[in-house]
Design a protein around this motif. Structure first.
Motif, PDB file in Angstrom:
ATOM      1  N   THR A   1       0.844  -1.181   0.000  1.00  0.00           N
ATOM      2  CA  THR A   1       0.000   0.000   0.000  1.00  0.00           C
ATOM      3  C   THR A   1       0.881   1.234   0.000  1.00  0.00           C
ATOM      4  N   ALA A   2       0.544   2.189  -0.842  1.00  0.00           N
ATOM      5  CA  ALA A   2       1.315   3.418  -0.946  1.00  0.00           C
ATOM      6  C   ALA A   2       1.218   4.239   0.331  1.00  0.00           C
ATOM      7  N   HIS A   3       2.006   5.305   0.398  1.00  0.00           N
ATOM      8  CA  HIS A   3       2.046   6.109   1.617  1.00  0.00           C
ATOM      9  C   HIS A   3       0.739   6.847   1.877  1.00  0.00           C
ATOM     10  N   ASP A   4      -0.168   6.901   0.869  1.00  0.00           N
ATOM     11  CA  ASP A   4      -1.459   7.540   1.110  1.00  0.00           C
ATOM     12  C   ASP A   4      -2.419   6.644   1.878  1.00  0.00           C
ATOM     13  N   GLY A   5      -2.005   5.376   2.107  1.00  0.00           N
ATOM     14  CA  GLY A   5      -2.808   4.461   2.899  1.00  0.00           C
ATOM     15  C   GLY A   5      -3.949   3.789   2.163  1.00  0.00           C
ATOM     16  N   ARG A   6      -4.077   4.025   0.870  1.00  0.00           N
ATOM     17  CA  ARG A   6      -5.216   3.441   0.152  1.00  0.00           C
ATOM     18  C   ARG A   6      -4.883   2.906  -1.252  1.00  0.00           C
ATOM     19  N   THR A   7      -3.772   3.329  -1.825  1.00  0.00           N
ATOM     20  CA  THR A   7      -3.455   2.931  -3.198  1.00  0.00           C
ATOM     21  C   THR A   7      -2.551   1.715  -3.213  1.00  0.00           C
ATOM     22  N   ASP A   8      -2.920   0.687  -3.971  1.00  0.00           N
ATOM     23  CA  ASP A   8      -2.074  -0.494  -4.123  1.00  0.00           C
ATOM     24  C   ASP A   8      -0.878  -0.169  -5.010  1.00  0.00           C
ATOM     25  N   ILE A   9       0.277  -0.626  -4.604  1.00  0.00           N
ATOM     26  CA  ILE A   9       1.482  -0.515  -5.423  1.00  0.00           C
ATOM     27  C   ILE A   9       2.105  -1.907  -5.539  1.00  0.00           C
ATOM     28  N   TYR A  10       2.893  -2.109  -6.585  1.00  0.00           N
ATOM     29  CA  TYR A  10       3.370  -3.449  -6.926  1.00  0.00           C
ATOM     30  C   TYR A  10       4.864  -3.427  -7.230  1.00  0.00           C
ATOM     31  N   GLY A  11       5.462  -4.599  -7.196  1.00  0.00           N
ATOM     32  CA  GLY A  11       6.872  -4.715  -7.516  1.00  0.00           C
ATOM     33  C   GLY A  11       7.337  -6.151  -7.430  1.00  0.00           C
TER      34      GLY A  11
ATOM     35  N   GLY B   1       6.200   2.933  -7.381  1.00  0.00           N
ATOM     36  CA  GLY B   1       5.399   3.830  -6.567  1.00  0.00           C
ATOM     37  C   GLY B   1       4.555   4.766  -7.397  1.00  0.00           C
ATOM     38  N   MET B   2       3.749   5.555  -6.709  1.00  0.00           N
ATOM     39  CA  MET B   2       2.959   6.571  -7.383  1.00  0.00           C
ATOM     40  C   MET B   2       3.886   7.568  -8.050  1.00  0.00           C
TER      41      MET B   2
ATOM     42  N   ASP C   1       6.618   6.313  -1.053  1.00  0.00           N
ATOM     43  CA  ASP C   1       6.019   5.008  -1.360  1.00  0.00           C
ATOM     44  C   ASP C   1       7.023   3.878  -1.210  1.00  0.00           C
ATOM     45  N   GLN C   2       8.292   4.138  -1.531  1.00  0.00           N
ATOM     46  CA  GLN C   2       9.314   3.107  -1.342  1.00  0.00           C
ATOM     47  C   GLN C   2       9.417   2.755   0.137  1.00  0.00           C
ATOM     48  N   ILE C   3       9.419   3.769   0.994  1.00  0.00           N
ATOM     49  CA  ILE C   3       9.517   3.526   2.436  1.00  0.00           C
ATOM     50  C   ILE C   3       8.285   2.796   2.948  1.00  0.00           C
TER      51      ILE C   3
ATOM     52  N   ALA D   1      16.650   9.914  -7.497  1.00  0.00           N
ATOM     53  CA  ALA D   1      15.819   9.432  -6.392  1.00  0.00           C
ATOM     54  C   ALA D   1      16.665   8.981  -5.209  1.00  0.00           C
ATOM     55  N   THR D   2      17.854   8.451  -5.484  1.00  0.00           N
ATOM     56  CA  THR D   2      18.721   7.998  -4.396  1.00  0.00           C
ATOM     57  C   THR D   2      19.182   9.162  -3.532  1.00  0.00           C
ATOM     58  N   THR D   3      19.566  10.287  -4.157  1.00  0.00           N
ATOM     59  CA  THR D   3      19.962  11.426  -3.324  1.00  0.00           C
ATOM     60  C   THR D   3      18.756  12.018  -2.604  1.00  0.00           C
ATOM     61  N   THR D   4      17.568  11.947  -3.209  1.00  0.00           N
ATOM     62  CA  THR D   4      16.352  12.334  -2.477  1.00  0.00           C
ATOM     63  C   THR D   4      16.220  11.486  -1.216  1.00  0.00           C
ATOM     64  N   ALA D   5      16.404  10.185  -1.360  1.00  0.00           N
ATOM     65  CA  ALA D   5      16.266   9.271  -0.223  1.00  0.00           C
ATOM     66  C   ALA D   5      17.311   9.557   0.850  1.00  0.00           C
TER      67      ALA D   5
END
Length: 800
Positions: free
Chosen positions: A527-537, A593-594, A619-621, A650-654
């Protein structure tokens, strides 16, 4: 837009952090050269050949029969399928043909190792093929065989039954070149080709090799048919030939005042300066294209009566020939134009003789317009098939080309349309592909459908669970369907126009692959960080995993917005070095992620205008935390991340914005500040640069060097010094900020390497493994382990 707060990510007390170092060392076993060697066994070059069969490239005949070359463990065979009779058999007697050809050619061939890969089947059952330097023909009984002349292209080539719309750049040249070695863009009849010489367009006669200039007023950086998008360029002519091979649609691209990028190679002696036109977001001058039509038989150039367009396209960031659409008689040209900010797109129709232009339709969006399928004109009925995400899903719509009025929606419902496969204008039928329309399946699985242009009676052609590719028969009555999943090998079936199974064809044999200890990745849903959206991987685990132990987790990230972390969902034996890295004692994940494509419009636009602040890291977290709850062997206190290009960004964002969660990161070739990246990517997904009164701008909050002072973990920056895609000074901005903040970090500049690292890719892989072993497992990696090169061989030892 929902943002993940830092709540719950508080740092450990200093004493606990100090104590963690020996604890990690105690929990982690030594990582040896033998472990690295075992990891290498799971790289693509060591696995791909272990998957046998499961692939059909159908060469359809006019009566819907088709042949294909089928791979076997001991060679290959040619199969002929008759859908009407529901038969599948060898196309000829392989033993007899091998014997007959051996006798005629004075060589020795066996039945499963014939010296050709393509055949022509005559109506009398005869077989023709190229072998060696000759063309051969064998009768229906496969004997005798006789040489019949020079080699030629078969009349029916594999893939010829795919249908769909042609396009691209007017013909792939097939290796043909001008007298001075320039690649040719061939005409549909294959008799002529065009190329760029000294900023002008030239034509080459394939038979006589005579050449002449089609334009003469092209000058430096204001040339005809030039291929340069800043980040990408080539010397191929960017044109769209008319169907009759008499006219060319192209553009004269004005880059004279566009800003430049400079790269200098590493060498002994004077280096070479590489200069390229490379517009940046916010630049006052952008590359502009002046649309022209050229009659190759000598008529004057027709300049379309319209202002020049920005160097933009309906998909991607290069001029696309799919945005040109010729009428069958070459009297009209339809073309799409896109605004600088990608928020508006419009279609016009030009008179190919006078250059008069008439706008047909225009669409405006709040964020950015992107067409996954392209668009298509139905000239006999004066209609236009248009792609739009106006209902939050990618759909197809039918427009009146004369009035610009909407006639009807062709598709509807949840799940984005991703491809137009074929349009049968006589029967008013369309074949298309879409994601997420089969309930209960991974929403990224691609399925195919048939329906009417009126939007009625859609039929699912590929219902089986998996992601699909199809090949349509000549008549469209049959479909060769290949489907698979990340954890299920390919299966090939034949279906009819109602999606009903006609007969199975092939199934991949992965027994040799499994015998190596290989295991498939585990599909994951979170589940994404919004608590409602399914994410996959996907999740990759050591093949010798001990669930009672704890393993560091490493996230291989790509944030979008134009693609995601996981990539395609089709079966493949290896996905980069993810499984290989897992073999060293890691859990490796990819999470879409989204902010990534293939879902709804709102899903992809989730962080539009906030690329650096979000970059899909929340969303990764969220996904990693959920996985750790489900799989207790995941140790979230040892979380790492790495990515390339946008993934480096994205890595430097993280590492800078979520420093208490990620302990180690590798940013490879990251575009860390979009103001230094090519204009089209930033202005499409971040928006135009807005200057603020205080001297900042709308990109400032997204630039990761501004947050380098937050680094707490271990960071490796890597970049190729001749990167023409993402300039290496993007990484230098991060390095400079870290130095000014007095932060420790590692910097690896790869001399003379472009965006993909080329000959240094194996070295980079080894350094990546070393980095995570050292900082997430707390042990020293084997010193200077010699990695395999992508081709399978060992690289030269360092310094030689």
């Amino acid at each position: 837009m929902h943002r993940l707060t830092r709540h719950g990510l508080a740092t450990l007390p200093a004493i606990a952090l100090l104590a963690a170092v020996p604890i990690i060392a105690q929990q982690s076993r030594a990582v040896t050269a033998a472990d690295y060697a075992r990891g290498e066994k799971f790289l693509a070059q060591n696995l791909t050949g272990l998957v046998v069969g499961g692939s059909v490239t159908a060469a359809f005949l006019p009566d819907d029969r088709f042949w294909y070359r089928n791979a076997l463990a001991g060679g290959a065979e040619f199969i002929l399928v008759d859908p009407e009779k529901k038969t599948r058999a060898r196309a000829f007697d392989h033993q007899k043909l091998a014997a007959a050809l051996s006798a005629a050619a004075g060589a020795t061939y066996d039945a499963l190792h014939l010296p050709f890969e393509s055949i022509d089947l005559a109506t009398d059952g005869g077989i023709s093929f190229n072998a060696g330097a000759r063309r051969w023909r064998c009768d229906a009984a496969a004997a005798p065989c006789a040489a019949v002349g020079e080699p030629s292209l078969p009349a029916a080539t594999p893939g010829g039954g795919r249908g769909g719309r042609g396009g691209g750049r007017g013909g792939a040249g097939g290796g043909a070149s001008s007298t001075d070695g320039k690649p040719l863009t061939l005409s549909p009849d294959g008799k002529r080709g065009v190329f760029v010489r000294d900023w002008n367009l030239w034509i080459h006669d394939v038979a006589t090799r005579q050449e002449r200039a089609l334009t003469t007023d092209g000058v430096k950086y204001f040339g005809y048919a030039t291929d340069n998008a800043g980040w990408s360029s080539s010397d191929r002519a960017v044109v769209q030939w008319s169907p009759d091979s008499k006219k060319i649609a192209t553009q004269q691209q004005d880059e004279r005042q566009v800003g430049e990028m400079y790269l200098v190679n590493t060498t002994v002696g004077h280096p070479t300066l590489r200069v390229s036109k490379f517009p940046l977001p916010g630049d006052p001058v952008m590359a502009m294209v002046h649309r022209v039509i050229i009659d190759v038989d000598g008529a004057p150039i027709v300049r379309l009566q319209m202002p020049p367009d920005y160097h933009r396209a309906t998909l991607g960031d290069n001029i696309s020939m799919r945005d040109y659409n010729w009428s069958p008689d070459a009297t009209k040209l339809a073309l799409a134009s896109v605004s600088r900010d990608h928020k508006k797109v419009w279609v016009s129709v030009a008179d190919a003789v006078t250059g008069a232009v008439r706008k047909v339709l225009e669409e405006a969006v709040a964020t950015q317009y992107e067409s996954r399928t392209g668009w298509q004109v139905l000239w006999p009925t004066n209609e236009l098939i248009w792609y739009s995400e106006r209902d939050n899903w990618g759909q197809l719509y039918l427009y009146d080309l004369q009035t610009g009025a909407l006639k009807n929606a062709i598709t509807s419902g949840e799940g984005p349309v991703m491809q137009i496969v074929r349009v049968d204008e006589k029967s008013r039928t369309i074949w298309f592909a879409a994601n997420g329309r089969e309930k209960g399946q991974d929403p990224y699985f691609l399925h195919f459908y048939r329906g009417g242009l009126d939007g009625r009676n859609p039929v699912s052609l590929t219902p089986d669970d998996g992601t699909h590719t199809i090949q349509l028969s000549t008549s469209g009555r049959y479909v060769v369907d290949t489907y698979s999943k990340p954890d299920a090998p390919p299966v090939v079936t034949l279906r009819d126009e109602a999606g009903k199974l006609v007969m199975p064809l092939e199934k991949a044999d992965i027994s040799k692959l499994v015998a190596t200890g290989w295991q498939p990745p585990l599909p994951i849903r979170m589940t994404a960080h919004d608590g409602r959206t399914d994410i996959y991987g996907l999740m990759f685990r050591p093949s010798n995993i001990d669930p009672s132990k704890k393993y560091p987790i490493v996230n291989n990230v790509y944030p979008g917005p134009q693609t995601g972390s996981t990539g395609g969902r089709a079966f493949t034996a290896a996905r980069g070095d993810r499984q290989a890295l897992a073999e060293l004692g890691f859990i490796v994940v990819t999470i879409d992620g989204m902010g990534t494509p293939g879902r709804s419009k709102s899903f992809q636009d989730a962080y539009y205008g906030a690329m650096g602040r979000d970059n899909t890291i929340p969303d990764q977290i969220a996904g990693m935390k959920e996985l750790a709850q489900k799989y207790p062997y995941i140790d979230l206190t040892r979380a790492g991340i790495w990515g390339h290009s946008g993934g480096g960004f994205a890595t430097t964002t993280a590492m800078f914005r979520f420093p208490d969660f990620f302990k180690a990161g590798i940013a490879e070739s990251g575009n860390h500040d979009q103001r230094v990246n090519e204009d089209d990517w930033g202005e499409r997904y971040q928006g135009l640069v807005v200057r603020n009164a205080d001297g900042t701008d709308s990109y400032d909050a997204e630039a990761n060097q501004n947050f380098a002072k937050n680094l707490k973990g271990h960071l490796l920056l890597a970049h190729g010094t001749m990167d023409t895609n993402v300039p290496p000074y993007q990484t230098m901005l991060i390095a400079d900020a870290l130095i000014k903040a007095n932060k420790d970090f590692d910097l690896l500049m790869l001399p003379n390497q472009n965006h993909g690292y080329g000959t240094a890719s194996a070295y980079m892989m080894r350094r990546r493994w070393d980095f995570f072993v050292r900082w997430l497992q707390g042990v020293e990696p084997p010193k200077e382990y010699q990695m395999q090169q992508p081709g399978g061989g060992r690289g030269s030892p360092p310094g030689r």
